[in-house]
Design a protein around this motif. Structure first.
Motif, PDB file in Angstrom:
ATOM      1  N   VAL A 175       0.814  -1.218   0.000  1.00 41.99           N
ATOM      2  CA  VAL A 175       0.000   0.000   0.000  1.00 41.99           C
ATOM      3  C   VAL A 175       0.845   1.265   0.000  1.00 41.99           C
ATOM      4  CG1 VAL A 175      -1.691   1.339   1.290  1.00 41.99           C
ATOM      5  CG2 VAL A 175      -1.910  -1.165   1.147  1.00 41.99           C
ATOM      6  N   GLU A 176       1.807   1.342   0.899  1.00 48.06           N
ATOM      7  CA  GLU A 176       2.573   2.575   1.022  1.00 48.06           C
ATOM      8  C   GLU A 176       3.656   2.689  -0.043  1.00 48.06           C
ATOM      9  OE1 GLU A 176       1.768   4.868   3.260  1.00 48.06           O
ATOM     10  OE2 GLU A 176       0.165   3.575   4.069  1.00 48.06           O
ATOM     11  N   HIS A 177       4.230   1.552  -0.402  1.00 46.13           N
ATOM     12  CA  HIS A 177       5.378   1.613  -1.304  1.00 46.13           C
ATOM     13  C   HIS A 177       5.119   0.991  -2.675  1.00 46.13           C
ATOM     14  CE1 HIS A 177       7.797   3.137   2.020  1.00 46.13           C
ATOM     15  NE2 HIS A 177       7.359   2.153   2.766  1.00 46.13           N
ATOM     16  N   ARG A 178       3.905   0.491  -2.866  1.00 47.86           N
ATOM     17  CA  ARG A 178       3.533  -0.079  -4.164  1.00 47.86           C
ATOM     18  C   ARG A 178       4.557  -1.116  -4.650  1.00 47.86           C
ATOM     19  NH1 ARG A 178      -0.790   2.119  -4.915  1.00 47.86           N
ATOM     20  NH2 ARG A 178      -1.264   4.274  -4.339  1.00 47.86           N
ATOM     21  N   THR A 179       5.037  -1.867  -3.727  1.00 51.35           N
ATOM     22  CA  THR A 179       5.998  -2.912  -4.083  1.00 51.35           C
ATOM     23  C   THR A 179       5.324  -4.009  -4.900  1.00 51.35           C
ATOM     24  OG1 THR A 179       7.076  -2.506  -1.974  1.00 51.35           O
ATOM     25  CG2 THR A 179       7.671  -4.538  -3.130  1.00 51.35           C
ATOM     26  N   ARG A 180       6.030  -4.496  -5.913  1.00 51.11           N
ATOM     27  CA  ARG A 180       5.460  -5.562  -6.734  1.00 51.11           C
ATOM     28  C   ARG A 180       6.316  -6.815  -6.738  1.00 51.11           C
ATOM     29  NH1 ARG A 180       0.666  -5.007  -6.890  1.00 51.11           N
ATOM     30  NH2 ARG A 180       0.528  -6.421  -8.675  1.00 51.11           N
ATOM     31  N   SER A 181       7.555  -6.706  -6.275  1.00 51.54           N
ATOM     32  CA  SER A 181       8.389  -7.914  -6.244  1.00 51.54           C
ATOM     33  C   SER A 181       9.130  -7.975  -4.917  1.00 51.54           C
ATOM     34  CB  SER A 181       9.385  -7.905  -7.405  1.00 51.54           C
ATOM     35  OG  SER A 181      10.322  -6.875  -7.248  1.00 51.54           O
ATOM     36  N   ILE A 182       9.154  -9.176  -4.380  1.00 48.37           N
ATOM     37  CA  ILE A 182       9.645  -9.351  -3.015  1.00 48.37           C
ATOM     38  C   ILE A 182      10.617 -10.518  -2.917  1.00 48.37           C
ATOM     39  CG2 ILE A 182       8.931 -10.082  -0.709  1.00 48.37           C
ATOM     40  CD1 ILE A 182       6.476  -8.419  -1.017  1.00 48.37           C
ATOM     41  N   GLY A 183      11.629 -10.351  -2.075  1.00 48.80           N
ATOM     42  CA  GLY A 183      12.509 -11.466  -1.767  1.00 48.80           C
ATOM     43  C   GLY A 183      12.431 -11.754  -0.282  1.00 48.80           C
ATOM     44  N   TYR A 184      12.564 -13.008   0.083  1.00 50.28           N
ATOM     45  CA  TYR A 184      12.582 -13.372   1.503  1.00 50.28           C
ATOM     46  C   TYR A 184      14.004 -13.794   1.871  1.00 50.28           C
ATOM     47  CZ  TYR A 184      11.962 -15.891   5.864  1.00 50.28           C
ATOM     48  OH  TYR A 184      12.072 -16.310   7.160  1.00 50.28           O
ATOM     49  N   VAL A 185      14.537 -13.162   2.879  1.00 49.96           N
ATOM     50  CA  VAL A 185      15.896 -13.501   3.318  1.00 49.96           C
ATOM     51  C   VAL A 185      15.839 -14.178   4.675  1.00 49.96           C
ATOM     52  CG1 VAL A 185      18.215 -12.634   3.720  1.00 49.96           C
ATOM     53  CG2 VAL A 185      16.685 -11.411   2.164  1.00 49.96           C
ATOM     54  N   GLY A 186      16.403 -15.349   4.755  1.00 46.49           N
ATOM     55  CA  GLY A 186      16.438 -16.012   6.057  1.00 46.49           C
ATOM     56  C   GLY A 186      16.302 -17.509   5.936  1.00 46.49           C
ATOM     57  N   SER A 187      16.514 -18.145   7.028  1.00 45.09           N
ATOM     58  CA  SER A 187      16.414 -19.597   7.074  1.00 45.09           C
ATOM     59  C   SER A 187      14.946 -20.009   7.080  1.00 45.09           C
ATOM     60  CB  SER A 187      17.094 -20.101   8.348  1.00 45.09           C
ATOM     61  OG  SER A 187      16.519 -21.309   8.771  1.00 45.09           O
ATOM     62  N   LEU A 188      14.704 -21.248   6.746  1.00 48.99           N
ATOM     63  CA  LEU A 188      13.340 -21.758   6.852  1.00 48.99           C
ATOM     64  C   LEU A 188      13.290 -22.891   7.854  1.00 48.99           C
ATOM     65  CD1 LEU A 188      12.363 -21.761   3.074  1.00 48.99           C
ATOM     66  CD2 LEU A 188      11.683 -20.147   4.846  1.00 48.99           C
ATOM     67  N   ALA A 189      14.436 -23.162   8.449  1.00 53.39           N
ATOM     68  CA  ALA A 189      14.545 -24.328   9.312  1.00 53.39           C
ATOM     69  C   ALA A 189      13.827 -24.129  10.653  1.00 53.39           C
ATOM     70  CB  ALA A 189      16.017 -24.657   9.559  1.00 53.39           C
ATOM     71  N   VAL A 190      13.914 -22.948  11.203  1.00 52.74           N
ATOM     72  CA  VAL A 190      13.295 -22.705  12.497  1.00 52.74           C
ATOM     73  C   VAL A 190      11.799 -22.470  12.325  1.00 52.74           C
ATOM     74  CG1 VAL A 190      13.372 -21.260  14.552  1.00 52.74           C
ATOM     75  CG2 VAL A 190      15.454 -21.662  13.215  1.00 52.74           C
ATOM     76  N   ALA A 191      11.037 -22.967  13.262  1.00 51.04           N
ATOM     77  CA  ALA A 191       9.586 -22.910  13.147  1.00 51.04           C
ATOM     78  C   ALA A 191       9.070 -21.483  12.978  1.00 51.04           C
ATOM     79  CB  ALA A 191       8.947 -23.551  14.366  1.00 51.04           C
ATOM     80  N   ASP A 192       9.544 -20.580  13.820  1.00 54.25           N
ATOM     81  CA  ASP A 192       9.106 -19.194  13.724  1.00 54.25           C
ATOM     82  C   ASP A 192       9.344 -18.651  12.323  1.00 54.25           C
ATOM     83  OD1 ASP A 192       7.852 -18.404  16.002  1.00 54.25           O
ATOM     84  OD2 ASP A 192       9.557 -17.350  16.877  1.00 54.25           O
ATOM     85  N   PHE A 193      10.520 -18.899  11.795  1.00 53.69           N
ATOM     86  CA  PHE A 193      10.873 -18.385  10.476  1.00 53.69           C
ATOM     87  C   PHE A 193       9.990 -18.990   9.399  1.00 53.69           C
ATOM     88  CE2 PHE A 193      15.544 -17.248  11.551  1.00 53.69           C
ATOM     89  CZ  PHE A 193      15.068 -16.390  12.531  1.00 53.69           C
ATOM     90  N   ALA A 194       9.762 -20.277   9.518  1.00 53.67           N
ATOM     91  CA  ALA A 194       8.933 -20.945   8.522  1.00 53.67           C
ATOM     92  C   ALA A 194       7.537 -20.333   8.501  1.00 53.67           C
ATOM     93  CB  ALA A 194       8.859 -22.438   8.821  1.00 53.67           C
ATOM     94  N   GLU A 195       7.010 -20.073   9.667  1.00 51.81           N
ATOM     95  CA  GLU A 195       5.692 -19.440   9.752  1.00 51.81           C
ATOM     96  C   GLU A 195       5.690 -18.082   9.073  1.00 51.81           C
ATOM     97  OE1 GLU A 195       3.491 -20.786  13.905  1.00 51.81           O
ATOM     98  OE2 GLU A 195       3.573 -18.677  13.349  1.00 51.81           O
ATOM     99  N   ARG A 196       6.744 -17.345   9.318  1.00 53.10           N
ATOM    100  CA  ARG A 196       6.816 -16.007   8.732  1.00 53.10           C
ATOM    101  C   ARG A 196       6.846 -16.080   7.207  1.00 53.10           C
ATOM    102  NH1 ARG A 196      11.230 -14.105  13.290  1.00 53.10           N
ATOM    103  NH2 ARG A 196       9.769 -14.502  14.986  1.00 53.10           N
ATOM    104  N   PHE A 197       7.664 -16.985   6.708  1.00 49.71           N
ATOM    105  CA  PHE A 197       7.754 -17.101   5.253  1.00 49.71           C
ATOM    106  C   PHE A 197       6.426 -17.527   4.654  1.00 49.71           C
ATOM    107  CE2 PHE A 197       8.246 -19.763   1.500  1.00 49.71           C
ATOM    108  CZ  PHE A 197       8.682 -18.770   0.621  1.00 49.71           C
TER     109      PHE A 197
END
Lengths: 378, 378
Positions: B213-235
């Motif tokens: 909404v604020e930045h009209r972003t159209r493409s996104i990258g996710y940086v981080g591990s996926l191994a930890v439960a919290d991180f996986a949820e976030r992704f």
DNA sequence: TTGTAGGCGTTATCAG
DNA sequence: CTGATAACGCCTACAA
């Protein structure tokens, strides 16, 4: 059987004796692998968890180290450490989930660099790290009743580090006879124990020299209490340094009575009557940050109209505007050293005083703001 | 007599029975004042300190609460928490004083906001505060051996809060059968205990909505591990949100293998080939700050060339350049809640999951830098 | 109000 | 390597 299982239960189930069970946990190498496996399986099955109190009693020591503080309310008058409650416990719904939202500003209040981390927190961290290294558990305690609480925690640990605070010398003496003690930033005389403290005089000399040489300051005010030993030492160093340099003795703005509401009334007086000295040397960062606030409200420019310095080197001093010139105590190192003295303690070693060197960090509040990229390296 | 004095010694000296000595400490009102005084005097004289292990053994509980973490090295690969040693212990001089100075940069390294305070530290602080309120001692423990260490500390406390980390479910199950347990930011299923965690999905939704909404972003990258439960949820929240919004699925820049040296190699690849997405959403502040460093080295401007967001709300995010847009977890509140659940624990209460609401903090790294004075109010 | 005595769960000692 | 048994120091009925 439905009660808490003990070594006996495990032993019976595993078909061994209690000694074997004990060894399985404490000296695994002295028990045959398959026996060990059997024991562990049995323990698992009945949910056995060895009780540390029994072990410690039998062994005569606990293996834990203690760090004792006194009621924070006493330490930081008007400070943000008052243990305020969070929101009430929400009742979970049928599925066992409770969602908790916060009124606006709650977590801002709760995450305030002016309240955390402070001096004690960084020292504590050093103590923790050294405990992990040594494989020791750490008992943190804090108490309002100086007598009971100290003795209480002393009974739980093999060694105890003690923060400054209101505790009777008698209680300390008592405890010091049973376990090794390390005094942190305390100057109590005559106690049979090690001490870890910072060289306040050196720190103040560094401040004074910086002000005199770099900023050609000729008049100085001291802001802070004189009641606490550390503070008194700092002021004395400032006073004698000023004398030696041949400038006027520092005006003292004591804030020890101002525990709430509008503190630093003397500062306000001086500022509003235009009698501010050229530099305000504060006894701690906390006081300095308060002074910065007060001056800002009065429209006094720092460092334009007056220079301000703090003492401690807490994180909040990097977030203030201007950033705070201060003297950093090697807080983490103090904590580490304290823990190490406790771990390495041998009954016959003579007690000593370890006086650590602090270091001046010139920043914005004396006009020595570091260059931009120093944000990361300080 | 030269050995550690016990109740018996005190009783004999005071001319009373051991029961009276015991009562003197635990139920003062049940002993006549002068008798009490006599007992205390006797205790004082011979230096008696009651041993907690014996008391706990007899009573069947310890009165202490525990907070257990796992080896920090595992939690923060390449992070600054490695317990490095301070300087060697200096030998005190004849007068018992040792002066310790530091090689240049030592205390800078030791006082790095990138290493402290982190997420765990702020949660821990909340836990501490609540323990003080309840008059409970706090046992901090950390361990590398997931089996032994957990059981160890469990044996010392009446209740235990557990941080995420490498611990066997079996060990947790075992312990949970003996004392109440609270899981912090852990999603292990099927354990009979309370859980305190943050609503990761909500946090990510807030980030995504802000970017869209604020930045009209159209493409996104996710940086981080996926191994930890919290991180996986976030992704997962990010992925599904992007799908719902009709934008491309986020590129994943997994850094979990980059534990040392030059991490974020995928980020470097993308940046140097000009294929960076418009925004980099990071799984934690720590990763985000690393990304900021890496981008700066590559000459990529944030937020000019790419937006960056973090997750957690640690203090270091306010000291970076640019300041870090992030989602703040109510860390202190999580710690408080955990302690409270342990203190108030009643055997028959059903277990629940407490899911706390995090909050977006727009700052410089997405171009929403707060106005200057917000330095203090955030 | 105070004394007596059994028990709390483990470890350590010392045989086997 | 394993088994029996005596500490370890305090608490708490129960009795006096």
């Amino acid at each position: 059987m439905s009660k808490r299982p003990t070594v006996y239960d495990v032993a019976r189930l595993a078909g061994v004796s209690t000694a074997t069970v004990s060894f399985t946990y404490s000296k695994p190498e002295r028990v045959r692998p398959d026996t060990r496996a059997q024991v562990l399986a049995a323990a698992d099955q009945i949910g056995y968890v060895p009780r540390a109190s029994a072990r410690d009693l039998a062994r005569g020591r606990t293996g834990a180290l203690g760090l004792h503080a006194f009621d924070f309310l006493l330490e930081t008058p008007g400070g943000g450490r008052t243990p305020s409650l969070g929101p009430d416990l929400v009742t979970p719904d049928a599925s066992g989930v409770a969602r908790i939202a916060w009124e606006d500003g709650y977590d801002d209040r709760m995450s305030d660099p002016r309240a955390f981390p402070l001096y004690v927190d960084e020292v504590q961290r050093g103590f923790e790290l050294e405990c992990w290294r040594a494989g020791r558990a750490l008992l943190l305690s804090s108490g309002t009743d100086p007598r009971i609480d100290l003795t209480e925690s002393a009974g739980r640990v093999d060694g105890l580090a003690v923060f400054p605070g209101d505790v009777s010398l008698a209680a300390l003496e008592q405890v010091a006879r049973r376990i090794p003690i390390v005094l942190l930033s305390r100057h109590d005389e005559g106690l049979p124990c090690n001490r870890v403290l910072v060289d306040n005089a050196s720190g103040m000399r560094q401040v004074l020299e910086h002000l005199l040489v770099e900023h050609r300051t000729r008049s100085i005010g001291y802001v802070g209490s004189l009641a606490v030993a550390d503070f008194a030492e700092r002021f004395e160093a400032l006073r004698s340094g000023a004398e030696r340099a041949g400038i006027a003795a520092p005006v003292v703005l004591d804030d020890s009575d101002a525990s709430d509401g509008r503190p630093l009334s003397m500062l306000i007086d001086l500022a509003s009557t235009g009698r501010l000295p050229e530099a305000l040397v504060c006894g701690s960062d906390q006081v300095a940050l308060q002074a910065l606030d007060t001056l800002a409200e009065l429209g006094v420019d720092v460092p334009g109209d007056v220079l301000v310095t703090g003492f401690d080197g807490v994180l909040a001093g990097r977030l203030s505007n201007p950033t705070l010139t201060t003297v950093r105590q090697p807080m983490e190192a103090m904590g580490r050293l304290a823990a190490r003295l406790l771990v390495d303690h041998s009954a016959d070693a003579p007690f000593a005083t370890y006086r650590l060197e602090p270091r001046l960090l010139p920043r914005g509040s004396c006009g020595c703001g570091a260059p931009a990229r120093a944000l990361r390296r300080d």
